[in-house]
Design a protein around this motif. Sequence first.
Motif, PDB file in Angstrom:
ATOM      1  N   ASP A 183      -2.974   7.237   4.959  1.00 34.83           N
ATOM      2  CA  ASP A 183      -2.621   6.010   4.232  1.00 34.83           C
ATOM      3  C   ASP A 183      -2.969   4.773   5.056  1.00 34.83           C
ATOM      4  N   GLN A 184      -2.691   4.812   6.359  1.00 29.64           N
ATOM      5  CA  GLN A 184      -2.999   3.682   7.230  1.00 29.64           C
ATOM      6  C   GLN A 184      -4.507   3.476   7.320  1.00 29.64           C
ATOM      7  N   MET A 185      -5.240   4.563   7.452  1.00 28.87           N
ATOM      8  CA  MET A 185      -6.700   4.453   7.514  1.00 28.87           C
ATOM      9  C   MET A 185      -7.268   3.915   6.210  1.00 28.87           C
ATOM     10  N   GLN A 186      -6.677   4.314   5.096  1.00 29.69           N
ATOM     11  CA  GLN A 186      -7.147   3.809   3.804  1.00 29.69           C
ATOM     12  C   GLN A 186      -6.917   2.308   3.702  1.00 29.69           C
ATOM     13  N   LYS A 187      -5.788   1.826   4.226  1.00 28.78           N
ATOM     14  CA  LYS A 187      -5.526   0.383   4.241  1.00 28.78           C
ATOM     15  C   LYS A 187      -6.589  -0.340   5.073  1.00 28.78           C
ATOM     16  N   GLU A 188      -6.920   0.236   6.234  1.00 30.39           N
ATOM     17  CA  GLU A 188      -7.941  -0.364   7.083  1.00 30.39           C
ATOM     18  C   GLU A 188      -9.295  -0.382   6.376  1.00 30.39           C
ATOM     19  N   ILE A 189      -9.625   0.694   5.697  1.00 25.25           N
ATOM     20  CA  ILE A 189     -10.890   0.752   4.954  1.00 25.25           C
ATOM     21  C   ILE A 189     -10.910  -0.319   3.879  1.00 25.25           C
ATOM     22  N   ASP A 190      -9.802  -0.457   3.157  1.00 23.77           N
ATOM     23  CA  ASP A 190      -9.720  -1.481   2.107  1.00 23.77           C
ATOM     24  C   ASP A 190      -9.885  -2.883   2.691  1.00 23.77           C
ATOM     25  N   GLN A 191      -9.264  -3.141   3.854  1.00 19.94           N
ATOM     26  CA  GLN A 191      -9.396  -4.444   4.508  1.00 19.94           C
ATOM     27  C   GLN A 191     -10.833  -4.687   4.938  1.00 19.94           C
TER      28      GLN A 191
END
Length: 123
Positions: free
Chosen positions: A82-90
């Motif tokens: 989930d954290q990595m997905q947030k970083e990808i989205d950013q």
Amino acid sequence: MHSYDEPVYLISVVATMLNIHPQTLRQYEREGLVEPSRTQGRMRLYSQRDIDRMKLILRLTRQMGVNLAGVDIVLQLKEQIDQMQKEIDQLREELSKVNRNGSVHMSKALVTKNAYDIIIFEE
């Protein structure tokens, strides 16, 4: 209507909702799988996020046969994803802004050539 993270449900209500014994919820807390909020009088209060997390725990243990140690690992990996997905989205948002502006700041320059990525950092 309460927010997703607002702790409003008592342990007895959650146990009834999930069709489990309140002691099971206490065990999940002891194992560190869920952390309900506490009132001034130390009563446990659960949010909808906590309930959804416990539904996942129950699905892993009942339907997939995962023990609580395995559940802990699965939950940690899920949080990392989930954290990595947030970083990808950013990063996608930043890239979208760069594409609109037509320029890249030197500290964030990324050049892709063939199968290699070259990242240039300012010193």
